[in-house]
Design a protein around this motif. Sequence first.
Motif, PDB file in Angstrom:
ATOM      1  N   ARG A 252      62.857 -85.413  13.227  1.00  0.00           N
ATOM      2  CA  ARG A 252      63.043 -84.571  14.414  1.00  0.00           C
ATOM      3  C   ARG A 252      62.208 -85.015  15.610  1.00  0.00           C
TER       4      ARG A 252
ATOM      5  N   PHE B 252      74.157 -88.724  15.561  1.00  0.00           N
ATOM      6  CA  PHE B 252      73.532 -87.522  15.011  1.00  0.00           C
ATOM      7  C   PHE B 252      72.329 -87.098  15.848  1.00  0.00           C
TER       8      PHE B 252
ATOM      9  N   THR C 201      66.052 -90.366  11.458  1.00  0.00           N
ATOM     10  CA  THR C 201      66.619 -89.077  11.851  1.00  0.00           C
ATOM     11  C   THR C 201      65.532 -87.998  11.928  1.00  0.00           C
TER      12      THR C 201
ATOM     13  N   ILE D 184      71.917 -82.394   7.927  1.00  0.00           N
ATOM     14  CA  ILE D 184      72.340 -83.484   7.043  1.00  0.00           C
ATOM     15  C   ILE D 184      72.335 -82.979   5.608  1.00  0.00           C
TER      16      ILE D 184
ATOM     17  N   LYS E  25      64.810 -90.798   6.619  1.00  0.00           N
ATOM     18  CA  LYS E  25      63.656 -89.918   6.848  1.00  0.00           C
ATOM     19  C   LYS E  25      62.987 -90.280   8.176  1.00  0.00           C
TER      20      LYS E  25
ATOM     21  N   LEU F  26      77.233 -90.304   6.923  1.00  0.00           N
ATOM     22  CA  LEU F  26      76.176 -91.253   7.254  1.00  0.00           C
ATOM     23  C   LEU F  26      76.207 -92.322   6.174  1.00  0.00           C
TER      24      LEU F  26
ATOM     25  N   ILE G  79      69.155 -82.194   3.405  1.00  0.00           N
ATOM     26  CA  ILE G  79      68.147 -83.205   3.675  1.00  0.00           C
ATOM     27  C   ILE G  79      67.441 -82.922   4.991  1.00  0.00           C
ATOM     28  N   TYR G  80      68.190 -82.417   5.961  1.00  0.00           N
ATOM     29  CA  TYR G  80      67.601 -82.157   7.273  1.00  0.00           C
ATOM     30  C   TYR G  80      68.203 -80.881   7.803  1.00  0.00           C
ATOM     31  N   ASN G  81      67.362 -79.961   8.213  1.00  0.00           N
ATOM     32  CA  ASN G  81      67.883 -78.756   8.838  1.00  0.00           C
ATOM     33  C   ASN G  81      66.871 -78.261   9.859  1.00  0.00           C
TER      34      ASN G  81
END
Lengths: 663, 73
Positions: free
Chosen positions: A284, A376, A282, B49, A279, A490, B41-43
Amino acid sequence: MKSFNIALIGNPNVGKSAIFNELTGASAHVGNWPGVTVEKKVGKFTYLDTEINVVDLPGIYSLSADSIDERIARDYIVKQKPDLVVCIADSTNLVRNLYLFVLLKELGAKTLLALNMIDLVKNKLEIDDAKLSQSLKTRIVKTSATKKIGIDKLKEAIFDELHHAEEELFVDYGSDIERSIEKIKNLLEDIDLPQNKRFLAVKLLEQDAAITEELKKLQKDNIVENALLEINNLEKIYPDLQTEIIEKRYALIEGTVKNTTKHLVSIEDRLTLSDKIDKIVTNRYLGIPIFAIAMLIVFEATFKLGGFFAGYIEQSFGWFGEASAQYIHNPVLQSFVKDGLIGGVGTVIVFLPNILILFLFLSFLEDVGYMARAAFVMDKLMHSIGLPGRAFIPLILGFGCNVPAIMATRTIADEKDRLLTILINPFISCTARLPIYVLLTSIFFSNKNPALIIFSLYTLGIIVAVASAKLFRSTIPKLKGKVSFLIMELPIYRLPTVRALALHSWEKTREFLKKAGTIILFGVILVWLLSSLPFGVEYASEKSYVGVLGKFFAPILSPVGFGFWQAAVALFFGLLAKETVVGTMGTLFGGEDKLSSTLPHLMDPLSAYAFMVMSLLYIPCLATIGVIYRETSSFKWTAFSVAYSLFIGWVSAFLIYQIGSIF
Amino acid sequence: MPLILANENIEYKVVRIEGGHGSNTKFLEMGLVPGTKLKVIYNAKGPIIVSINGSKYALGKGLASKIIVREAV
């Protein structure tokens, strides 16, 4: 003593290398698979009276022939026929890991299943290994390489299995597909291929390129055509036959796993710690800054700490050279030992601390699981210049030294992407080029913002690297194509053992010493020879071969603004290591302190800038050339890199000098 | 809908996978088969992810657009 060969296989990130290290200990050594730059590790151990040789196959998800790694693994199993294939699975993700296992069974390999990372599922997942063993027709050992659980049991099981026959595992593809498999199998009856016939039949239905090709080579096109007929018929029932076949395998695996395991905690609770870390790293907004800080730490440590040791190493080699000179009276021999041999070995060893520290940090980040996240985070930015996310790390490292940077490209799986990243790396301005900039800007630009001048050179390096990447990608056939799609796991974060870290970084460092080292040493001795011959001349003077060479090349350098022989000789010596350019200039003009008074007679600020551009871009240093050769295993690409950078260096300096002269 | 339009922290089920043989096989072999449940999880910008069976994968947007999902109920 009896001896057997076994192979280790498994998905990436299942702890395969750790198992390999535990099994083979110090006997391991690293090489390459023939013809490709994929690393091959071999080692051995003894059990009772038996010697067991272990080969570590590349980490793969399946046995299709799509990637080099998969082809290597498949070819090894089929052609070298190891006595046993130990499939290592991640206990936290049985379904995906067992897919490879089932493929091995279908291929007809004799197998043993190791459920690794068993410590991570403790109190979370109950695995009934007796039942699982029965369903999968294999012996099972539970291991944890990092916690050293089950290693002895694994050795024992390997030994036992070598003396047992293989049990077949049957994947039922359903009556329609089975009928086609049976038909193709009959056609394959007297075909001379080492694979299991049923495996061949299934792979033909999956339209496997490698097997189709092999059959065509045996002039059995009729079998391929028959398989295509079967595929056409089957596709009336299953519009997507390939998917259907893969799903059948998964159906078997999912059923088996469901029947033999029991979850003790809910899915949500399982990977919470890893999720929490992800969290943040990664995120943003935080992702890139965190990566930047991580890289800054690696960078600082590598080049500050490494530089600290390198300074001492340089000093001690200098001292050693002087000391040895006192005992050797023959001037030729003395010069050879001092300038050639000791100086040469010193040039190689000086890189050692940098490389060791760098690989220690990189192995740590890789083993912890952060590298996959870093790739990533950088993926989007890198895609815009035609490179994958993973190429970012080598490029950044290039600012320190191109040698370890090029070695760090190994984390890029795609061969094209990796070659491209290697080829553009020398344009990233390494620290060895800084002394040249500092010297010339202090002489020619001291009152015209020298920092900006130096910054412009770094920027130019980046621009040339990016432009070359785009150019190569669109013009060179072997590098054409899209940036490889990002699809990667991952892995769960875990703390690596000190031993594994030490082993990983030492393996890479040792390789540098062995391979790149010999090339550097050879180059150093060559330059020494050219500077000392013909006999009797002053070392590196106008009359030595280097001086003659310098005079020969000076006219070529005059359109770029510095057509005097000393410049050519300095650039020539810069091949050894770019910082040598300054030292050579100093020697040729009778001391570095004289440069500020003599150079302005030969150059103006414009030609000095052109000279710096040339120093930045022309031929990478010998160490870098050595490592490019080592990493690409290709004389052609190494020569290309040298020729291209020489060309770009000259053209850039020419344009700057000529256009600048107009104003 | 394609996976690129999926919302974060919601569970989806894979309906089908579109596109060529190469990428298709890659997904399937990593455990991404129709019927699989996955959680996004992530977009946002960059790759997506997803979590499948407790393992996490990063997927480029190009690949993610080939995975057709619907919300799991």
